[in-house]
Design a protein around this motif. Structure first.
Motif, PDB file in Angstrom:
ATOM      1  N   ASP A   1       0.667 126.625  44.248  1.00  0.00           N
ATOM      2  CA  ASP A   1       1.484 127.137  43.140  1.00  0.00           C
ATOM      3  C   ASP A   1       2.602 126.170  42.775  1.00  0.00           C
ATOM      4  OD1 ASP A   1      -0.082 129.365  43.022  1.00  0.00           O
ATOM      5  OD2 ASP A   1       1.268 130.642  44.199  1.00  0.00           O
ATOM      6  N   SER A   2       3.155 125.492  43.770  1.00  0.00           N
ATOM      7  CA  SER A   2       4.219 124.527  43.501  1.00  0.00           C
ATOM      8  C   SER A   2       3.694 123.360  42.674  1.00  0.00           C
ATOM      9  CB  SER A   2       4.813 124.018  44.817  1.00  0.00           C
ATOM     10  OG  SER A   2       5.778 123.023  44.583  1.00  0.00           O
ATOM     11  N   ILE A   3       2.515 122.862  43.031  1.00  0.00           N
ATOM     12  CA  ILE A   3       1.949 121.724  42.304  1.00  0.00           C
ATOM     13  C   ILE A   3       1.515 122.148  40.904  1.00  0.00           C
ATOM     14  CG2 ILE A   3       0.001 120.117  42.263  1.00  0.00           C
ATOM     15  CD1 ILE A   3       0.191 120.076  45.334  1.00  0.00           C
ATOM     16  N   LEU A   4       0.891 123.330  40.799  1.00  0.00           N
ATOM     17  CA  LEU A   4       0.467 123.804  39.479  1.00  0.00           C
ATOM     18  C   LEU A   4       1.666 124.089  38.578  1.00  0.00           C
ATOM     19  CD1 LEU A   4      -2.460 126.222  40.409  1.00  0.00           C
ATOM     20  CD2 LEU A   4      -2.646 123.994  39.314  1.00  0.00           C
ATOM     21  N   GLY A   5       2.782 124.437  39.177  1.00  0.00           N
ATOM     22  CA  GLY A   5       3.977 124.736  38.386  1.00  0.00           C
ATOM     23  C   GLY A   5       4.893 123.551  38.181  1.00  0.00           C
ATOM     24  N   SER A   6       4.459 122.348  38.592  1.00  0.00           N
ATOM     25  CA  SER A   6       5.305 121.166  38.459  1.00  0.00           C
ATOM     26  C   SER A   6       5.387 120.726  36.998  1.00  0.00           C
ATOM     27  CB  SER A   6       4.746 120.029  39.317  1.00  0.00           C
ATOM     28  OG  SER A   6       3.444 119.689  38.880  1.00  0.00           O
ATOM     29  N   THR A   7       6.316 119.818  36.749  1.00  0.00           N
ATOM     30  CA  THR A   7       6.475 119.288  35.391  1.00  0.00           C
ATOM     31  C   THR A   7       5.546 118.107  35.178  1.00  0.00           C
ATOM     32  OG1 THR A   7       8.225 117.773  36.084  1.00  0.00           O
ATOM     33  CG2 THR A   7       8.906 119.992  35.407  1.00  0.00           C
ATOM     34  N   LEU A   8       5.257 117.815  33.916  1.00  0.00           N
ATOM     35  CA  LEU A   8       4.422 116.649  33.608  1.00  0.00           C
ATOM     36  C   LEU A   8       5.105 115.364  34.036  1.00  0.00           C
ATOM     37  CD1 LEU A   8       2.848 117.404  30.109  1.00  0.00           C
ATOM     38  CD2 LEU A   8       1.793 117.571  32.348  1.00  0.00           C
ATOM     39  N   ARG A   9       6.425 115.346  33.969  1.00  0.00           N
ATOM     40  CA  ARG A   9       7.165 114.153  34.375  1.00  0.00           C
ATOM     41  C   ARG A   9       6.905 113.857  35.859  1.00  0.00           C
ATOM     42  NH1 ARG A   9       9.326 109.712  31.967  1.00  0.00           N
ATOM     43  NH2 ARG A   9      11.014 108.854  33.195  1.00  0.00           N
ATOM     44  N   TRP A  10       6.921 114.924  36.676  1.00  0.00           N
ATOM     45  CA  TRP A  10       6.652 114.736  38.100  1.00  0.00           C
ATOM     46  C   TRP A  10       5.226 114.249  38.313  1.00  0.00           C
ATOM     47  CZ3 TRP A  10       3.233 117.018  41.592  1.00  0.00           C
ATOM     48  CH2 TRP A  10       3.482 116.739  42.945  1.00  0.00           C
ATOM     49  N   LEU A  11       4.287 114.780  37.546  1.00  0.00           N
ATOM     50  CA  LEU A  11       2.897 114.338  37.667  1.00  0.00           C
ATOM     51  C   LEU A  11       2.754 112.867  37.303  1.00  0.00           C
ATOM     52  CD1 LEU A  11       0.943 117.355  36.143  1.00  0.00           C
ATOM     53  CD2 LEU A  11       1.126 116.725  38.549  1.00  0.00           C
ATOM     54  N   ASP A  12       3.520 112.413  36.307  1.00  0.00           N
ATOM     55  CA  ASP A  12       3.461 111.010  35.907  1.00  0.00           C
ATOM     56  C   ASP A  12       3.961 110.099  37.018  1.00  0.00           C
ATOM     57  OD1 ASP A  12       2.417 111.635  33.450  1.00  0.00           O
ATOM     58  OD2 ASP A  12       4.358 111.691  32.432  1.00  0.00           O
ATOM     59  N   GLU A  13       4.953 110.567  37.772  1.00  0.00           N
ATOM     60  CA  GLU A  13       5.586 109.733  38.797  1.00  0.00           C
ATOM     61  C   GLU A  13       4.871 109.803  40.141  1.00  0.00           C
ATOM     62  OE1 GLU A  13       9.511 111.288  38.888  1.00  0.00           O
ATOM     63  OE2 GLU A  13      10.206 110.151  37.143  1.00  0.00           O
ATOM     64  N   THR A  14       3.965 110.754  40.297  1.00  0.00           N
ATOM     65  CA  THR A  14       3.323 110.974  41.593  1.00  0.00           C
ATOM     66  C   THR A  14       1.846 110.627  41.525  1.00  0.00           C
ATOM     67  OG1 THR A  14       4.863 112.801  41.935  1.00  0.00           O
ATOM     68  CG2 THR A  14       2.989 112.645  43.452  1.00  0.00           C
ATOM     69  N   PRO A  15       1.395 109.680  42.347  1.00  0.00           N
ATOM     70  CA  PRO A  15      -0.036 109.338  42.333  1.00  0.00           C
ATOM     71  C   PRO A  15      -0.892 110.544  42.702  1.00  0.00           C
ATOM     72  CG  PRO A  15       1.235 107.719  43.574  1.00  0.00           C
ATOM     73  CD  PRO A  15       2.153 108.848  43.289  1.00  0.00           C
ATOM     74  N   THR A  16      -2.007 110.668  42.044  1.00  0.00           N
ATOM     75  CA  THR A  16      -2.919 111.786  42.308  1.00  0.00           C
ATOM     76  C   THR A  16      -3.371 111.801  43.755  1.00  0.00           C
ATOM     77  OG1 THR A  16      -3.703 111.651  40.023  1.00  0.00           O
ATOM     78  CG2 THR A  16      -5.096 112.838  41.577  1.00  0.00           C
TER      79      THR A  16
END
Length: 1591
Positions: free
Chosen positions: A1097-1112
């Motif tokens: 739930d934490s990852i699904l609720g993260s911001t797009l900015r965080w997704l951009d900065e964090t490698p998959t």
């Protein structure tokens, strides 16, 4: 009485005979004296030494006569400097190993001389008289003095041997070994004659008459034979005398005593206690005998088939390589097995002594058995730790060797291709999945110079292939995709899973040697103590064995099913994370969370079954020895009518506990060994049966005739040649579409030297295979006797693959590829390959790391870096495989004009595979074409003739020309907008230092206990305490039962009563244990479920900015690896730590209850153990982290090399890649050896602590004799068990600390930035939205709360059903506008969608009502139906209607095979579909969603003309009249008929009106774009048509 002469002679004769008999008797007795044994040992030593010297001298004189002569000359010519005596002394000691070793050697000589003097004095005093000057020499040299004379001779010989190493260093080691042997024999003789009798009641020392002289000799011989050999440092002897280590590893110079207790690691441990984190640079250097270069030279002749290894199973090859190590391990484990019975025997004897009262149970004094209580565990500790020390050394070396072996062999194998099209006919190795996802740095040190035995010859040779390897992971249709047949996947699995399985099965010696030996000794011991009842007891084990066998079978089934469920969840999580951006843009977070929860619940159900069966297995393994013990005791007392006293109870109980541990060992070892066996089989099969390149196969005499002829060594080309991807024979049943591809050359086809050669042909014809055939990647099938092919390699070959391959290095290092850096040439390459602008976008320029698989580069950038590598090389021949395919027309023109026509290519031979005939035909000097039939033809230099003869090629050229024309109208190109500032990858992952934080522990405890963690812990701990307390009480009760025989006659002891009570106590203990374990297992299930749900739930609720900065890869690692650790190892070790702590407290209570004074020593031992554990943990935690970091580069380099195998072989770069692999393996072995040795350091110390405590307690109880034998036995039993778990507690806590890093990492992902959660007030009306009306007022946006604005006060109104085109240069804010409408970034102002402000609506409701189609749509793996309707909300009719409306069926009308239906399988990400097909499916998904607002990020030239026309028709005609469409345009043609066009610039609206209005605006931004395009008239005509139609 007078005698006659005859009688006198007779008496003299008899007297002479009597004297002779007496002499021979005395002589025989003298030679039978044990003092003569050292003399015989000395004679054997002298004979062996003399033989060795003679043989060595003869061998050396024959082999090195010349070298010896030269050396002698050099030595003789060396000038002797006067006045350098001190220097010569220093050099002399240095030659002998240094001052310390020299002093020890002198001490040995002094000791030997002292022994010689003392022996001589004893001889003279005993046989020659005691007064000075009155020596009776007849007595000294009499027969009676022969034993003493032999000792004098022996010690003279040892003195002689001790003096030689001080003079010459060449033979020092050999002579010292002989000397130590003789001295040790002498020491053993004195211990047997004069020390052992002191331990008995009946014997006295043989030489006690010598008085103080005897004990002086014993002391000196012990010093010389034991102390000096144990404590003298070993001289460093380099493996390669020409390249010795500057600073050897302390392990190589440590004394034997230091090796036994691992004090050579003290500097590492103390340094770790001083610093926060111990870096790998602070660890000892790698021993030279552990260097992978030495290991491979030593081992590969036994392992590698290409270096002479026998064709046998890999297991026997590894045994041959490590035969000495396994011999030592076998000796060590045998010694451990024998020493395991020292404590039971000692307990038996001590208690028997106490039971005997003041009498003697045997002739041996009790203090001997007390010493055994100390020496037994010490012997176990030393031998078992030495077994593991050698075993872990073998483990680390084996891991490195197997990794390098698989790597070396991978450089020789052929990867077959599957699927259709050019891509399927190439090796496509760039699709390999590397074993690790973590980005790693490049080379650890400079590149090496390992000799490359596998590099190809001066020109590509012809060879024979064999074996049937599995195909590589190219991109065939998904229904043909067989992941299990993926050879690259198998290779990566081999160096990860299989290598781990093999090294984990290193303890097969325990099963082969220790288990049968200890079981045999246990039966013997129990038979001696309990008679034939022991056999009855062991018979019960045989009867009960089917129970654990059944459970083992069930465990395997459950484990397999659990892994299947885990794989399904991991696959779902990995895919979810891969398309996380799409999930957020579609508002699917909650639905996807529920979907993942279902997968997780299915997995947890099988994890629960696994825990239950593991619990049952543990209970059964506990019950079986218990039943055996009860049966044995029952038979012994009830049937045999014997007394079961304390000595028998507690000694036999220790043995039964040993049997229990053996059953546990068999249980877990069997599964481990089976895994290892399967993995060994897999690696063996890979080495023996994988299909190799022709260059490495044994060629038959017929094929050998087709090796290149000397008449054409410089020709590039073929003659009457046929090539296949494999040697697999076709059975004739295949359809034409599935039949294996073959490249055919009829006649002669050659390429022009020093010119540009084009290889052309329609899609799917096999153009790439021409290059692969020349490189030797395909199997050569000569159809005639004059068949040949040739590619001269003498002046180098460079290759640029179609699937660009880059290393995880900087851009510059990728271009240089090991070549020396030349500034002028390098800058020319950058310019000519069009990389200048790209490097300017990176703030770190060419120092930017490209990342794993080049993730920081676009496809076009990777293609140009790959091209630059080929151009920069000095290779005379350059092979380019469709390098223009990934480039737009503008860049392609630049490459053709500036690079291929540039000075760096001029004069070199270029073979260019291309589809882009329109751009490249003008520069071609020679053309080779290939048709769909796979036949290559020489087309000369006439391109028109080649095109005319191939209709398919002509059609492709026509479509290609259309795409070139369309590309000219592109108004925007996609570039990376957010580059890194320092060249490093996104954000370096933090390495946790120190101990696990409270926050992470709180996460675990709350997960275990739910809302009431204190309640859970209380019940669990009480259950454990009661269980262990009941077990301890059962042991005491057995002793109490045994004590009844001291006060009652055997027939008066109620055996049945005591046996029943004992059984009930154990039954209660087991029942409580099952309850406590079940409580904990339920808690771990709860923790696994809740923590995983929180993380998802934490990852699904993260911001797009965080997704951009964090490698998959990091996100996937948290959801897979860290969660797996939580499910298994972490839960297991936390429970183990707590249970061991409770166990220790309970066991300490036993001795303290009866001997309260031992509370202080017990607490002291515990305190010292904890302190040692803390010191150890500081070192081990640092080394473990470094070890984890060292393993990843090995696997990363391996995976990257396998991915670029064709490129590496084409460049002939196998040698540096092997060298780099060896260096990374060295780095890993260095750290892993230190980590394993640190475990030995703590292990030996905790064992010594425990042995000291037990010995002290036994000594105290013997001296005081205040307890009964039963209570003494109980105290000793509890003490032994208390001490035995100190090490396990420290090690388990260390493992828990290491694994708790997963908790830290999970906690870190719970504390990230999140989007607002849905609320009840945020739910929109049920019928919303009814229309696609969009009203925007003063909209501003930024990507972070403190970042700069990217949109500035935008205001506009869009009516429902309007089609809006959005244009603007890169960075104008087009993408930012679409994200702001979906509230994916920080916004200000108001956006009204169908009359409701979007900032008042829950994000999932808003995004569910809007559909965005990105430029590269993301698809899920599974069926097409799942992609259109992942949550099964529509029927098939609606889905088919959507596909029809989207135009898919119209697009497929020409296809006979491969038609897409709802049941068609889609690979992850849509990899088996074209970009156009993905766009159409995304459009159909939008139709299914019935969104009133559709946002389309139009593709540029990624789709063909027909697909583009279908998509545009759907947008104009198939969508509802109330659907609003926003198109982010990259081509003006697609938006000229829009209702309105919005022109953005720098985040502001420049123009917003109908196209015809904007074109009438003089000086307008849109008008200037249209006027500057290459198709101005057509665009104006489209606008007029639209305007006319609307009127």
């Amino acid at each position: 009485m007078a005698f006659t002469e005859q009688e006198s002679q007779h008496w003299f004769t008899e007297l002479r005979q009597i004297k002779m008999f007496s002499f021979y008797t005395d002589l025989e007795n003298a030679w039978l004296d044990t003092l003569v044994v050292p003399f015989f040992a000395g004679i054997c030593s002298a004979v062996l030494l003399f033989t060795h010297v003679v043989v060595h001298s003869w061998y050396r004189s024959r082999r090195t006569a010349l070298a010896t002569a030269l050396k002698s000359e050099i030595v003789s010519e060396e000038p002797r400097l006067p006045g350098r005596f001190a220097y010569e002394i220093e050099q002399h000691t240095k030659d002998h190993g240094g001052l310390v070793i020299y002093c020890f050697t002198v001490a040995r000589l002094v000791g030997c001389l002292a022994l010689f003097s003392l022996s001589l004095a004893s001889l003279i005093l005993k046989h020659g008289g005691s007064r000075r000057g009155d020596i009776k020499w007849d007595g000294v040299f009499s027969v009676e003095s022969l034993p003493e004379l032999s000792m004098v001779a022996t010690f003279w010989y040892t003195s002689f041997l001790a003096a030689i190493p001080l003079l010459r260093s060449g033979w020092a080691r050999l002579i010292t070994r002989h000397n130590n042997f003789v001295l040790l024999v002498a020491c053993s003789v004195y211990l047997y004659r004069d020390v052992w009798p002191l331990a008995t009641y009946t014997q006295t020392p043989v030489d006690i008459s010598e008085g103080h002289l005897l004990w002086a000799k014993v002391a000196v011989v012990t010093f010389s034979a034991v102390i000096i050999p144990l404590f003298i440092p070993r001289q460093y002897v380099p493996i390669d005398p020409k390249n010795p280590m500057e600073v050897p590893n302390p392990e190589q110079t440590a004394s034997i005593a230091s090796l036994m207790v691992y004090t050579f690691l003290d500097p590492v441990v103390y340094e770790a206690a001083r610093v926060a984190h111990l870096s790998h640079t602070q660890l000892p250097p790698l021993c030279d005998y552990d260097h992978s270069k030495y290991l491979t030279e030593k081992a590969f002749p036994h392992l590698d088939p290409f270096q002479g290894a026998k064709k046998r199973h890999l297991f026997f090859s590894l045994l041959s390589v490590f035969r000495w190590e396994y011999t030592v391990m076998a000796i060590a484990i045998t010694s451990t097995s024998l020493a395991n019975f020292a404590s039971p025997v000692a307990v038996y004897k001590i208690l028997a002594y106490l039971e005997s009262g003041e009498g003697r149970a045997d002739d041996i004094k009790p203090w001997v058995w007390v010493v055994c209580l100390f020496l037994g565990p010490v012997m176990i500790a030393i031998t078992f730790q030495w077994y593991i020390f050698i075993g872990t050394a073998v483990l680390a070396r084996t891991e490195g060797l197997l990794t390098q072996l698989v790597f070396d062999h991978s450089l020789r194998i052929r990867f077959k291709a599957v699927g259709t099209g050019d891509e399927s006919r190439s090796t496509a190795t760039s699709n390999a999945v590397t074993p690790v996802d973590t980005p790693e740095t490049g080379s650890i040190n400079d590149s090496g110079t390992l000799q490359d035995n596998d590099s190809q010859s001066e020109s590509t040779s012809v060879a024979k292939g064999k074996g049937k390897p599995d195909p590589p992971p190219v991109v065939p249709p998904a229904n043909q995709e067989k992941k299990k047949n993926n050879l690259i996947g198998k290779i990566n699995t081999m160096v990860t899973v299989d290598v781990d399985n093999i090294i984990n099965s290193k303890d097969f010696l325990m099963v082969v040697i220790q288990v049968p030996l200890e079981l045999t000794l246990a039966i013997i011991f129990l038979y001696v103590v309990l008679g034939w009842s022991a056999f009855v007891g062991f018979a019960s084990i045989v009867v009960l064995l089917p129970a654990p066998g059944f459970l083992a079978a069930q465990m395997q089934k459950i484990q397999a099913k659990k892994m299947e469920m885990t794989d399904a969840r991991v696959e779902a999580v990995s895919e979810t994370v891969g398309v996380l951006r799409m999930i957020k843009l579609f508002g699917w977070e909650q639905k996807m969370s529920k979907s993942l929860k279902v997968k997780r619940d299915e997995e947890l159900a099988w994890i629960w079954k696994d825990k239950v069966i593991m619990l049952l297995n543990g209970v059964v393994n506990f019950i079986i020895p218990t039943i055996t013990m009860v049966v044995t005791y029952g038979v012994y007392t009830i049937i045999m009518k014997e007394e079961l006293n304390a000595s028998k109870v507690f000694s036999s109980m220790a043995v039964f506990e040993l049997v229990r541990s053996l059953l546990h060992r068999i249980s877990w070892s069997t599964a481990t060994l089976m895994k290892g066996k399967v993995s060994l089989d897999r690696v063996t099969d890979f080495l023996r049966n994988t299909e190799l390149l022709d260059a490495f196969e044994e060629t038959s005499s017929q094929e050998a005739a087709h090796v290149m002829q000397p008449d054409h060594p410089d020709i590039i080309g073929f003659n009457d040649a046929v090539f296949a991807w494999s040697k697999e024979a076709e059975d004739g049943t295949q359809t034409p579409s599935s039949r294996a591809f073959r490249l055919r050359v009829d006649g002669q086809v050659t390429f022009k030297r020093n010119a540009i050669n084009l290889i052309i042909g329609p899609t799917g014809s096999g153009k790439t295979s021409i290059l692969m055939a020349l490189l030797g990647e395909m199997h050569f099938v000569p159809p005639s006797l004059d068949s040949w092919y040739n590619l001269p390699r003498g002046n180098g070959v460079a290759y640029a693959a179609q699937e660009s391959w880059v290393q995880n290095e900087t851009i510059r290092e990728n271009i240089l590829f090991g070549s020396p850096y030349e500034e002028e040439r390098y800058q020319k390459v950058i310019y000519q390959c069009g990389l200048q602008r790209d490097l300017e976008l990176f703030e770190a320029g060419d120092k930017t790391e490209v990342g794993e698989k080049g993730l920081t580069l676009s496809g076009g950038q990777k293609a140009r870096v790959t091209l630059a590598r080929a151009i920069y090389s000095t290779a005379e021949i350059i092979l380019l495989d469709d390098v223009l395919a990934a480039l737009d027309v503008h860049t392609s023109k630049w490459i053709v004009n500036e690079c291929l026509l540039g000075d760096l290519v001029r004069g070199r031979t270029v073979l260019l595979v291309t589809h882009n005939i329109a751009l490249t035909s003008a520069i071609a000097d020679h053309i080779v074409s290939i048709g769909l039939d796979g036949i290559a033809r020489d087309a000369g230099n006439d391109i028109s003739a080649a095109i005319a003869s191939d209709r398919a090629l002509a059609r492709e050229l026509e479509h290609e020309q259309e795409e070139v024309d369309l590309e000219a109208k592109v108004v925007d190109t996609v570039t990376k907008e957010d580059e890194k500032s320092d060249g490093k990858l996104i954000v370096a992952e933090e390495i946790v230092e120190g101990r696990v934080g409270w926050k992470a522990m709180k996460l675990l405890l709350k997960g275990l206990g739910g809302d009431r963690p204190i309640f859970f812990l209380t019940f669990w701990l009480l259950g454990l305490a009661f269980m262990h307390g009941a077990n301890s009480f059962a042991i005491w009760f057995l002793g109490y039962w045994g004590s009844q025989y001291e006060t009652h006659a055997p027939q008066d002891v109620r055996v049945t009563y005591y046996l029943t009570i004992y059984s009930l106590i154990l039954t209660g203990a087991v029942s409580v244990y099952i309850l406590a374990a079940s409580i904990y297992n339920l808690a771990t299930q709860r923790a696994s479920r809740t923590i995983n749900a929180q993380l998802v739930d934490s990852i699904l609720g993260s911001t797009l900015r965080w997704l951009d900065e964090t490698p998959t890869s990091r996100v996937i690692a948290r959801c897979t690896q860290d969660i797996a650790t939580l499910d298994n190892d972490l839960a297991w070790n936390f429970g183990g730590v707590v249970e061991l702590a409770v166990f220790m407290i309970v066991k300490l209570g036993g001795p303290v209850i009866f001997t309260p004074i031992f509370l202080l020593p017990g607490v002291l031992i515990l305190f010292l153990g904890v302190q040692l554990g803390n010191i150890y943990l500081r070192a081990q935690m640092s080394v473990k982290r470094e070890m984890s970091n060292a393993r990843s580069p090995v696997l990363a380099h391996f995976g990257a090399a396998i991915a670029g195998l064709v490129s590496i072989r084409a460049y002939g770069a196998q040698k540096p890649f092997k060298g780099e692999s060896l260096k990374r393996i060295d780095h890993f072995i260095k750290i892993s050896r230190t980590s394993y040795n640190l475990n030995r350091w703590i292990g030996i110390r905790t064992d010594l602590l425990g042995a000291t405590f037990t010995t002290a307690l036994a000594s105290y109880l013997l001296i005081r004799r205040s307890l009964s034998s039963a209570n003494t036995g109980f105290s000793l039993n509890m003490s032994i068990e208390f001490c035995s778990v100190i090490l396990y507690l420290v090690r388990s806590y260390n493992d828990f600390e290491v694994q708790a890093n997963s908790l830290e990492r999970i906690q870190g992902y719970l504390d990230i930035e999140h989007e607002p959660e849905p609320t009840e007030a945020g739910k929109p009306p049920a019928a919303w939205p009814k229309s696609g009306e969009l009203q925007v007022e003063r909209l501003s946006a930024r990507y972070s709360a403190t970042g700069p604005k990217v949109l500035h006060d935008l205001s506009f109104h869009i009516k429902s059903g309007e089609r809006i085109g959005i244009v603007g240069r890169t960075g104008s804010g087009k993408s930012s506008l679409t994200l702001s409408l979906l509230r994916c970034i920080f916004t200000e102002g108001s956006v009204y969608f169908d009359g409701i402000p979007t900032n008042t609506i829950n994000l999932d409701a808003l995004r569910s009502s809007i559909t965005i189609i990105p430029q590269m749509p993301e698809l899920l793996s599974g069926t097409l139906r799942r992609n259109l309707d992942p949550f099964e909300q529509n029927d098939d009719a609606a889905l088919n209607d959507a596909l029809r409306s989207a135009g898919l069926f119209a697009l497929q009308s020409e296809l006979d095979e491969g038609r897409l239906t709802l049941d068609s399988e889609i690979s992850s990400g849509g990899g088996n579909l074209s970009v156009g097909q993905r766009q159409i499916i995304a459009l159909a998904r939008a139709i299914v969603r019935s969104s009133k607002l559709l946002i389309l990020d139009e593709a540029t030239s990624a789709i063909d003309h027909k697909t583009d026309a279908v998509i545009q028709s759907t947008l104009r005609n198939e969508l509802g009249s109330d659907v609003t469409v926003l198109t982010v345009a990259h081509r003006l043609q697609t938006i000229m008929d829009a209702d309105k066009i919005m022109v953005l610039d720098s985040g502001r609206i420049v123009e917003f009106d109908a196209p015809n209005v904007l074109l009438q605006k003089k000086g307008g931004a849109f008008k200037s774009l249209v006027d500057g395009s290459g198709d101005k008239k057509a665009l104006y005509a489209m606008t007029e048509k639209k305007a006319g139609g609307s009127q």
